[in-house]
Design a protein around this motif. Structure first.
Motif, PDB file in Angstrom:
ATOM      1  N   LYS A 104       0.824  -1.206   0.000  1.00  0.00           N
ATOM      2  CA  LYS A 104       0.000   0.000   0.000  1.00  0.00           C
ATOM      3  C   LYS A 104       0.861   1.260   0.000  1.00  0.00           C
ATOM      4  O   LYS A 104       0.512   2.273  -0.621  1.00  0.00           O
ATOM      5  N   ALA A 131      -4.663   2.492   4.514  1.00  0.00           N
ATOM      6  CA  ALA A 131      -5.297   2.892   3.260  1.00  0.00           C
ATOM      7  C   ALA A 131      -6.060   4.202   3.434  1.00  0.00           C
ATOM      8  O   ALA A 131      -6.017   5.085   2.562  1.00  0.00           O
ATOM      9  N   LYS A 135      -5.326   7.804   1.684  1.00  0.00           N
ATOM     10  CA  LYS A 135      -6.411   8.496   0.980  1.00  0.00           C
ATOM     11  C   LYS A 135      -6.555   9.927   1.478  1.00  0.00           C
ATOM     12  O   LYS A 135      -6.693  10.866   0.681  1.00  0.00           O
TER      13      LYS A 135
END
Length: 327
Positions: A104, A131, A135
């Protein structure tokens, strides 16, 4: 030999594999990858290095079959491992992450990963939390970049309006001068016409005075002067209309410039950098708080409540500290 010794030996071999590539077979590479898959942390880079080596070793067309059949990797997973090997500069920082979180983190620029890991304590995050953090970071950066673009556009628009206002001021000054000249010309012609009507027309007479000729000459002179006066009045009217038009344009440009200044002020209040950073940190704090509550809930479910009590005291102290800072 222990697994740690075996891994160290394989890592040492990987540093010189370019020199010994003709001596290493695909079977050797395969067995090393399978062994490294059982390890964690630094082994991720070792797998990536050997995948790169394998891809260079295998004949054309055998790469994908070998991946799926021999080491049980999808092509996408293999690409992640190889990207880790090419881009990760600090093997120690990846040691405690695991494959999922390391993959990631590849979404971030290579030069930003170390700081991101340290600032956000990625080691203690779940893959989902990581994640979400990535974002939020991307969204905050996109907003900042868009704000910068909007700022440049606003500055260019303001500069253009100021330039237009300068031109309008020049045109207004010219229109005022033209209006004054037209007024002066109209006043002069009005005075000349009045004088002409008041004085007799001089006609050269030798023997006979022709009154009809005198009247005709007077009428022609008056008509000619009246035509000039009418034209002067029309020029004056046009000059005044032009002055009003430019004046209205200048006032409209001034209002537009003032409206843009007000809009920029509102945007600065609504989207300043401090607020954007605060909002990002606030959302991250909420995420961490939710995670701490989950861990506290697990601790409360144990027979020994000592750990839960320590957690509760720590959270109470944190809550009081936040409240104190906010007051």
């Amino acid at each position: 030999m222990s697994k740690a010794d075996t891994l160290a030996a394989m890592m040492q071999e990987s540093m010189v594999h370019s020199v010994q590539s003709t001596q290493r077979t695909i079977e050797t590479i395969t067995s090393e990858i399978l062994e490294l898959k059982k390890q964690a942390g630094k082994a991720l880079l070792g797998i990536g290095q050997r995948l790169i080596e394998a891809k260079e070793t295998l004949p054309h067309g055998e790469w994908l079959p070998w991946l799926t059949e021999r080491v049980e990797f999808s092509e996408r997973t293999a690409q992640y491992y190889m990207q880790l090997a090419r881009e990760w500069t600090n093997p120690q920082s990846i040691a405690d992450l695991g494959a999922t979180k390391a993959f990631k983190l590849l979404a971030l620029p290579a030069e930003e990963r170390e700081a991101f890991i340290q600032e956000r304590n990625v080691v203690d995050m779940s893959a989902r939390e990581l994640a979400q953090a990535i974002k939020e970071r991307d969204e905050a950066r996109a907003e900042a970049e868009q704000a910068a673009v909007d700022q440049r556009v606003a500055e260019q628009a303001r500069a253009k309006m100021e330039e237009d206002m300068g031109l309008l001021n020049a045109r207004l000054a010219s229109a005022k001068d033209a209006k004054e000249l037209a007024e002066q010309e109209a006043h002069r012609l009005e005075a000349e016409l009045a004088e002409l009507k008041a004085r007799p027309v001089e006609v050269a007479v030798e023997t006979v005075v022709d009154q009809a000729a005198i009247d005709k000459a007077r009428a022609e002179a008056v008509a000619e002067m009246q035509a000039k006066l009418d034209k002067a009045k029309e020029d004056k009217k046009k000059a005044e209309a032009k002055r009003k038009e430019v004046q209205n344009q200048l006032e409209a440009a001034q209002r537009k410039l003032e409206e843009q200044a007000k809009a920029e002020k509102r945007e600065n209040l609504d989207g300043n950098k401090e607020w954007a950073q605060f909002e990002l940190l606030f959302n991250q704090a909420k995420s961490h708080a939710n995670r701490m509550l989950e861990l506290l809930s697990y601790a409360r479910g144990r027979e020994d409540q000592a750990t839960a009590q320590i957690m509760e005291k720590a959270m109470m102290a944190l809550s009081q500290e936040i409240r104190r800072c906010a007051e």
